[in-house]
Each structure stands twice: as C-alpha cells, then as structure tokens.
Motif scaffolding. Sequence first.
Motif, PDB file in Angstrom:
ATOM      1  N   ARG A 152     -16.444  -9.704  30.379  1.00 25.82           N
ATOM      2  CA  ARG A 152     -16.925 -10.581  31.447  1.00 25.82           C
ATOM      3  C   ARG A 152     -16.424 -12.012  31.276  1.00 25.82           C
ATOM      4  O   ARG A 152     -16.062 -12.671  32.255  1.00 25.82           O
ATOM      5  N   HIS A 153     -16.381 -12.498  30.033  1.00 27.96           N
ATOM      6  CA  HIS A 153     -16.079 -13.912  29.811  1.00 27.96           C
ATOM      7  C   HIS A 153     -14.771 -14.146  29.059  1.00 27.96           C
ATOM      8  O   HIS A 153     -14.396 -15.297  28.857  1.00 27.96           O
ATOM      9  N   GLY A 154     -14.101 -13.080  28.615  1.00 27.41           N
ATOM     10  CA  GLY A 154     -12.933 -13.280  27.766  1.00 27.41           C
ATOM     11  C   GLY A 154     -13.377 -13.515  26.335  1.00 27.41           C
ATOM     12  O   GLY A 154     -14.460 -13.094  25.919  1.00 27.41           O
ATOM     13  N   ALA A 155     -12.555 -14.210  25.560  1.00 27.33           N
ATOM     14  CA  ALA A 155     -12.899 -14.492  24.171  1.00 27.33           C
ATOM     15  C   ALA A 155     -14.097 -15.440  24.117  1.00 27.33           C
ATOM     16  O   ALA A 155     -14.184 -16.410  24.863  1.00 27.33           O
ATOM     17  N   LEU A 156     -15.049 -15.143  23.217  1.00 28.91           N
ATOM     18  CA  LEU A 156     -16.250 -15.955  23.066  1.00 28.91           C
ATOM     19  C   LEU A 156     -16.267 -16.598  21.687  1.00 28.91           C
ATOM     20  O   LEU A 156     -15.763 -16.028  20.716  1.00 28.91           O
ATOM     21  N   GLU A 157     -16.882 -17.764  21.614  1.00 32.99           N
ATOM     22  CA  GLU A 157     -16.872 -18.526  20.363  1.00 32.99           C
ATOM     23  C   GLU A 157     -18.268 -18.581  19.752  1.00 32.99           C
ATOM     24  O   GLU A 157     -19.161 -19.254  20.279  1.00 32.99           O
ATOM     25  N   PRO A 158     -18.493 -17.882  18.644  1.00 27.46           N
ATOM     26  CA  PRO A 158     -19.785 -17.974  17.968  1.00 27.46           C
ATOM     27  C   PRO A 158     -19.850 -19.215  17.082  1.00 27.46           C
ATOM     28  O   PRO A 158     -18.836 -19.878  16.838  1.00 27.46           O
ATOM     29  N   ASN A 159     -21.026 -19.513  16.613  1.00 34.33           N
ATOM     30  CA  ASN A 159     -21.208 -20.592  15.644  1.00 34.33           C
ATOM     31  C   ASN A 159     -20.902 -19.997  14.265  1.00 34.33           C
ATOM     32  O   ASN A 159     -21.744 -19.331  13.664  1.00 34.33           O
ATOM     33  N   ARG A 160     -19.701 -20.236  13.776  1.00 34.43           N
ATOM     34  CA  ARG A 160     -19.213 -19.515  12.601  1.00 34.43           C
ATOM     35  C   ARG A 160     -20.030 -19.799  11.339  1.00 34.43           C
ATOM     36  O   ARG A 160     -20.169 -18.929  10.486  1.00 34.43           O
ATOM     37  N   THR A 161     -20.571 -21.002  11.227  1.00 28.30           N
ATOM     38  CA  THR A 161     -21.377 -21.310  10.042  1.00 28.30           C
ATOM     39  C   THR A 161     -22.639 -20.452  10.006  1.00 28.30           C
ATOM     40  O   THR A 161     -23.020 -19.922   8.959  1.00 28.30           O
ATOM     41  N   VAL A 372     -17.211  -9.311   8.758  1.00 32.14           N
ATOM     42  CA  VAL A 372     -16.677 -10.577   8.259  1.00 32.14           C
ATOM     43  C   VAL A 372     -15.385 -10.942   8.997  1.00 32.14           C
ATOM     44  O   VAL A 372     -15.204 -12.080   9.442  1.00 32.14           O
ATOM     45  N   THR A 373     -14.486  -9.981   9.155  1.00 35.92           N
ATOM     46  CA  THR A 373     -13.216 -10.275   9.821  1.00 35.92           C
ATOM     47  C   THR A 373     -13.414 -10.538  11.319  1.00 35.92           C
ATOM     48  O   THR A 373     -12.702 -11.349  11.916  1.00 35.92           O
ATOM     49  N   THR A 374     -14.397  -9.863  11.930  1.00 38.90           N
ATOM     50  CA  THR A 374     -14.665 -10.083  13.360  1.00 38.90           C
ATOM     51  C   THR A 374     -15.086 -11.511  13.636  1.00 38.90           C
ATOM     52  O   THR A 374     -14.599 -12.157  14.575  1.00 38.90           O
ATOM     53  N   PHE A 375     -16.010 -12.017  12.816  1.00 38.69           N
ATOM     54  CA  PHE A 375     -16.579 -13.330  13.097  1.00 38.69           C
ATOM     55  C   PHE A 375     -15.939 -14.453  12.289  1.00 38.69           C
ATOM     56  O   PHE A 375     -16.366 -15.608  12.406  1.00 38.69           O
ATOM     57  N   ALA A 376     -14.922 -14.143  11.470  1.00 37.51           N
ATOM     58  CA  ALA A 376     -14.246 -15.190  10.705  1.00 37.51           C
ATOM     59  C   ALA A 376     -13.298 -15.986  11.588  1.00 37.51           C
ATOM     60  O   ALA A 376     -13.043 -17.167  11.338  1.00 37.51           O
ATOM     61  N   GLY A 377     -12.741 -15.339  12.617  1.00 36.74           N
ATOM     62  CA  GLY A 377     -11.839 -16.039  13.524  1.00 36.74           C
ATOM     63  C   GLY A 377     -12.596 -16.977  14.445  1.00 36.74           C
ATOM     64  O   GLY A 377     -13.828 -16.974  14.510  1.00 36.74           O
ATOM     65  N   LYS A 378     -11.836 -17.766  15.188  1.00 39.40           N
ATOM     66  CA  LYS A 378     -12.465 -18.739  16.084  1.00 39.40           C
ATOM     67  C   LYS A 378     -13.081 -18.068  17.297  1.00 39.40           C
ATOM     68  O   LYS A 378     -14.052 -18.565  17.868  1.00 39.40           O
ATOM     69  N   LYS A 379     -12.533 -16.938  17.723  1.00 35.59           N
ATOM     70  CA  LYS A 379     -13.031 -16.239  18.908  1.00 35.59           C
ATOM     71  C   LYS A 379     -13.289 -14.770  18.575  1.00 35.59           C
ATOM     72  O   LYS A 379     -12.644 -14.191  17.699  1.00 35.59           O
ATOM     73  N   VAL A 380     -14.235 -14.176  19.299  1.00 33.37           N
ATOM     74  CA  VAL A 380     -14.433 -12.732  19.237  1.00 33.37           C
ATOM     75  C   VAL A 380     -13.994 -12.151  20.576  1.00 33.37           C
ATOM     76  O   VAL A 380     -14.167 -12.770  21.626  1.00 33.37           O
ATOM     77  N   THR A 381     -13.439 -10.941  20.538  1.00 36.88           N
ATOM     78  CA  THR A 381     -12.846 -10.338  21.730  1.00 36.88           C
ATOM     79  C   THR A 381     -13.373  -8.922  21.925  1.00 36.88           C
ATOM     80  O   THR A 381     -14.005  -8.351  21.023  1.00 36.88           O
ATOM     81  N   PRO A 382     -13.117  -8.306  23.071  1.00 36.91           N
ATOM     82  CA  PRO A 382     -13.513  -6.912  23.283  1.00 36.91           C
ATOM     83  C   PRO A 382     -12.904  -5.953  22.268  1.00 36.91           C
ATOM     84  O   PRO A 382     -13.501  -4.917  21.960  1.00 36.91           O
ATOM     85  N   LEU A 383     -11.729  -6.275  21.736  1.00 35.08           N
ATOM     86  CA  LEU A 383     -11.103  -5.406  20.748  1.00 35.08           C
ATOM     87  C   LEU A 383     -11.950  -5.314  19.480  1.00 35.08           C
ATOM     88  O   LEU A 383     -12.060  -4.239  18.868  1.00 35.08           O
ATOM     89  N   HIS A 384     -12.576  -6.425  19.094  1.00 32.06           N
ATOM     90  CA  HIS A 384     -13.494  -6.385  17.957  1.00 32.06           C
ATOM     91  C   HIS A 384     -14.656  -5.428  18.249  1.00 32.06           C
ATOM     92  O   HIS A 384     -15.085  -4.659  17.383  1.00 32.06           O
ATOM     93  N   GLY A 385     -15.173  -5.494  19.474  1.00 36.69           N
ATOM     94  CA  GLY A 385     -16.263  -4.611  19.844  1.00 36.69           C
ATOM     95  C   GLY A 385     -15.869  -3.150  19.785  1.00 36.69           C
ATOM     96  O   GLY A 385     -16.637  -2.303  19.325  1.00 36.69           O
ATOM     97  N   ALA A 386     -14.657  -2.838  20.238  1.00 37.68           N
ATOM     98  CA  ALA A 386     -14.176  -1.454  20.195  1.00 37.68           C
ATOM     99  C   ALA A 386     -14.075  -0.957  18.757  1.00 37.68           C
ATOM    100  O   ALA A 386     -14.393   0.209  18.456  1.00 37.68           O
ATOM    101  N   ALA A 387     -13.640  -1.823  17.852  1.00 40.06           N
ATOM    102  CA  ALA A 387     -13.534  -1.426  16.444  1.00 40.06           C
ATOM    103  C   ALA A 387     -14.909  -1.108  15.862  1.00 40.06           C
ATOM    104  O   ALA A 387     -15.082  -0.115  15.123  1.00 40.06           O
ATOM    105  N   HIS A 388     -15.915  -1.916  16.186  1.00 39.70           N
ATOM    106  CA  HIS A 388     -17.280  -1.653  15.700  1.00 39.70           C
ATOM    107  C   HIS A 388     -17.817  -0.336  16.264  1.00 39.70           C
ATOM    108  O   HIS A 388     -18.469   0.441  15.538  1.00 39.70           O
ATOM    109  N   LEU A 389     -17.556  -0.082  17.528  1.00 35.32           N
ATOM    110  CA  LEU A 389     -18.025   1.177  18.119  1.00 35.32           C
ATOM    111  C   LEU A 389     -17.367   2.384  17.476  1.00 35.32           C
ATOM    112  O   LEU A 389     -17.997   3.434  17.296  1.00 35.32           O
ATOM    113  N   LEU A 390     -16.099   2.260  17.115  1.00 42.32           N
ATOM    114  CA  LEU A 390     -15.406   3.371  16.459  1.00 42.32           C
ATOM    115  C   LEU A 390     -16.049   3.691  15.114  1.00 42.32           C
ATOM    116  O   LEU A 390     -16.237   4.865  14.766  1.00 42.32           O
ATOM    117  N   VAL A 391     -16.424   2.653  14.362  1.00 43.24           N
ATOM    118  CA  VAL A 391     -17.088   2.886  13.075  1.00 43.24           C
ATOM    119  C   VAL A 391     -18.418   3.607  13.287  1.00 43.24           C
ATOM    120  O   VAL A 391     -18.781   4.508  12.527  1.00 43.24           O
TER     121      VAL A 391
END
Length: 401
Positions: A152-161, A372-391
């Motif tokens: 819906r929004h594209g890449a999203l930016e979490p508060n990494r700290t 850790v690798t999903t949220f270590a970057g500056k943005k999270v994307t749908p591809l990260h979500g697909a990887a979590h669902l596969l696990v």
Amino acid sequence: MSENASRDGPADCGHTSLRTASTFRNVITPAVLFRLALGWGAFAAVLTAEPVLSAHLPSPLLVGVLVGITAVIIVCAFGVVAEAEHLAHRLGDPYGTLVLTLSIVLIEVVLISAVMLGPGEHLTIARDSVMAVSMIILNLVIGIALLVGGMRHGALEPNRTGVSSYLSLLVVLTTLAFVLPGLIGSDGAYGRGQEIPIIALTVLLYAFFLHLQMGRQRADFQEVSPRHSVTGTSDAVAVRRPPITEVLSQHRKEVGLRAVTLVMTVLPIVLLSHDMAALLDDGLDRAGAPVALSGILIAMIVFLPETITAVRAAHAGEIQRVSNLCHGALVSTVGLTIPAVLTIGLLTGQTVVLAEDPTNLALLGVTLLLSVTTFAGKKVTPLHGAAHLLVFLIYGLTVFS
C-alpha cells in the motif's frame, strides 16, 4: 469569598458529573455492551455445557460448536482492536500498544500457570506455547503486516533503535528459554540451583526494559516522520507528543474506563480459546491432523486482536506500531512466562522442560536472523514480508512431518 466558593462548588460538581456521564456514554456504547454480553455469555454457556461438551460429540455438532466459539472470538477481537486504537490515539506509543500487549500476555501467563497448578503433568506446556507464539508473531503476523503495508505504501521506515532494542532482548530471552536448558540443564530442564538466577535475571532485564521504554527511551518506540532539509535530504525524527503525565491528568477517566473495557473484552477471548482446546484436539484427532497443530491454532486465536491491530497499523503506514505490537508482545510473553513457570516449578516441585528440539531451534535461529536483517536496513519492503511468511510455512511443514 466563601459565599462565592459555596456557589461555585455545586456548579463544579455538576460539570464534573456531566463530563463523567459523557465520557461513560462515549466509551460504553451499545456495540461495546453487545460484545461484552456476547463474549461473557458464550463463556458462561460453554462452562454450563461442559459435561455435554466433554462427551463424544457427533462430528457435525463438534464442528458447529467450534465455528460458534470462533465467531464469538472474532466479534470480541474487533472490539479489542477498537479499544486499543482509541487508547493508542489518546496515549501515543509505546503506551497505547503496551496496554493491549500486557493485557493479552498477562492473561495468557495466568492461564498457563493455572494449567500447571491443575491436575496432571504439563512438562512442556510453557515451551510449546511460547514457541508457537514466537513463530506466529515473528513470521506470520509480521510477514502479513509487511506485505500489506509495503504493497500500500511502498518501503516503510521503522524506528531502528526501538526495533533493535526489541530484537536484542529476544535473542537473549529465547536463548535462556530454549537453548541454555539443553546445554547446562538435565533432560531439557534447568536444575534447581540454576532456576533461581535465571528467574531473577529474566525479571530484572524485563523490568529494566519497561522502565526505559516508558521513560527516557520512549521516543525510540514512536513512529518516525520524514523531515526534509533545505538540501533536499531526509532525516527520520520521532513524532513529538505531550508527556504521558499530562495526557493522563486530562483524560484519566476515559483512559481508565477504556483500559478496563479492553481487559474485560480480552478475557473471554482467552478463556474461550482455552475452553475450546479439548474440542479442537478431538476434532484434529478425528481428522488425522497432528496434535501440535492445536497449540498453534489456539495461539493464533489468543493473539487475534493483536494480529488485526498490527495489520491495520501496517495498512495505515504505522510500521513502528507494528513492531511495538509484535516484537513487544513476544518480549513480554517470554519475559513473563518463563519466570512464572519456573517459579511454579520451584514451589510445586514440578519439572519444567524448556529445551527445544534441533528442528525448532534451527527455525527459531533463522527467524531471529531474518528479523535482524529485515529491520537493520533503513526501509522494510514487501519482499521482507514474503520471506517471513515462507519461514512460517516451513514451520507448518515441520509440524506435519
């Protein structure tokens, strides 16, 4: 002056009464009353019909009862979500999501403890419950949320700290819970002399985390918003809100009433889900499904309100709230469940088996590394979500293997 004060006193009391009545009407709406009546009425009906339900029900009737309980839970879950969103809007993060998280987790911990204190042996109930919750929250819920929010929004930016704080605690707490008992314990359980320091260290770490999350590190768990400088660069800054003390002083009646309403709506969800556990076990046994699937389905039902809230937050682009709900819930689950069950084991002389088998340990390790690798970057994307669902799907395959 005293005459003026006497004239103002009754008027002030009248205004206070009117505000209180208005707050009550705004919070306790007909929809809220309906959900409370439905949830507690269904729980009373299940409790009353327990002798009949414990008998061997015909399959069509068993399916009907399970569908009915599930429907009640879903209706109540949407009520919990509504109250949680009101509180989140009023209090801001992390306080708003913390109320929902602790409500569900504390009730779940109490029920697990009640099972341990009941008749029979329940050596692995804490391990199985927490493991199922871990895989559901870290992979299924976060996977769906990242897909929904990213599409819906594209890449999203979490508060990494803030996310890093959650994941740091999860690495330590899950190691204490699932790995260390198999290495230094006996038959997957801590020894009596080992349980006391594990309980103390876990409680201290969790208490220190809550102290910082609600205090000086509050901004680390709030949404970030883009701030564009004159050079065209963009930096992430936490959205500023008034202090929590100011909010509580102005809206304490509304916040208190909504918190009580939320808990009273959550409670029948958890009670009904545990009451339906035996029925679900019976149904899965007739269908030839693995018994472990029952624990996973029950965990999914218990955390349904948080799942709905997290997906809605992702749909609104509130990715840090997703982390607060999911990562925060799991930190609370592990940080409260493990000390509670170990304490009960010490007091009752029960053995508490916590060590996981190699398959689940491997999947948990992959999940934590992926998180850790999903949220270590500056943005999270749908591809990260697909990887979590596969696990999570792989975890489901191991249950059936």
